[in-house]
Design a protein around this motif. Structure first.
Motif, PDB file in Angstrom:
ATOM      1  N   MET A   1       0.819  -1.205   0.000  1.00 26.17           N
ATOM      2  CA  MET A   1       0.000   0.000   0.000  1.00 26.17           C
ATOM      3  C   MET A   1       0.857   1.261   0.000  1.00 26.17           C
TER       4      MET A   1
ATOM      5  N   ILE B   1       2.021   1.946  -3.487  1.00 26.74           N
ATOM      6  CA  ILE B   1       0.950   2.519  -4.293  1.00 26.74           C
ATOM      7  C   ILE B   1       0.728   3.988  -3.925  1.00 26.74           C
TER       8      ILE B   1
ATOM      9  N   MET C   1       3.449   6.057  -5.578  1.00 23.47           N
ATOM     10  CA  MET C   1       3.162   6.248  -7.005  1.00 23.47           C
ATOM     11  C   MET C   1       2.020   7.235  -7.205  1.00 23.47           C
ATOM     12  N   GLY C   2       0.998   7.153  -6.371  1.00 21.81           N
ATOM     13  CA  GLY C   2      -0.121   8.080  -6.466  1.00 21.81           C
ATOM     14  C   GLY C   2       0.285   9.511  -6.178  1.00 21.81           C
TER      15      GLY C   2
ATOM     16  N   GLY D   1       8.237   4.312  -5.986  1.00 20.31           N
ATOM     17  CA  GLY D   1       7.079   3.464  -5.745  1.00 20.31           C
ATOM     18  C   GLY D   1       7.125   2.183  -6.557  1.00 20.31           C
TER      19      GLY D   1
ATOM     20  N   PHE E   1       7.421  -1.466  -4.910  1.00 18.53           N
ATOM     21  CA  PHE E   1       6.373  -2.447  -5.202  1.00 18.53           C
ATOM     22  C   PHE E   1       6.988  -3.734  -5.745  1.00 18.53           C
TER      23      PHE E   1
END
Length: 85
Positions: free
Chosen positions: A26, A29, A32-33, A64, A68
């Motif tokens: 998470m 993510i 990256m967001g 990110g 990941f």
């Protein structure tokens, strides 16, 4: 005294470790967001020049992706040498 195994041992699960695995996914993510959000024109909330915002956004996206991939490979991909046994 009886040598009883715990529920986690019988089910072959490790609950706290599982929670950490999903948390690190998470966080990747979220990084990256945040990077994508910094690329969007509405990202003037950060009060940075456009170039600095885009460079920082690219760094967040790159970090990110690396995080990941590393987490997925370490925790979720089955070990092929372990399966061969």
């Amino acid at each position: 005294m009886l040598n009883r195994s715990t529920t986690d041992e019988r089910l072959n699960t490790k609950s706290p470790q599982r929670l950490v695995q999903y948390f690190t996914l998470m966080m990747a993510i979220i990084y990256m967001g945040l990077g994508v959000m910094m690329w969007l024109p509405m990202a003037n909330v950060f009060a940075l020049p456009s170039t600095a915002r885009r460079v920082l956004g690219a760094v967040f996206i790159f970090y990110g992706i690396i995080r990941f991939a590393r987490t997925y490979r370490q925790h979720f991909q089955r070990n092929k040498t372990h399966d061969a046994r």
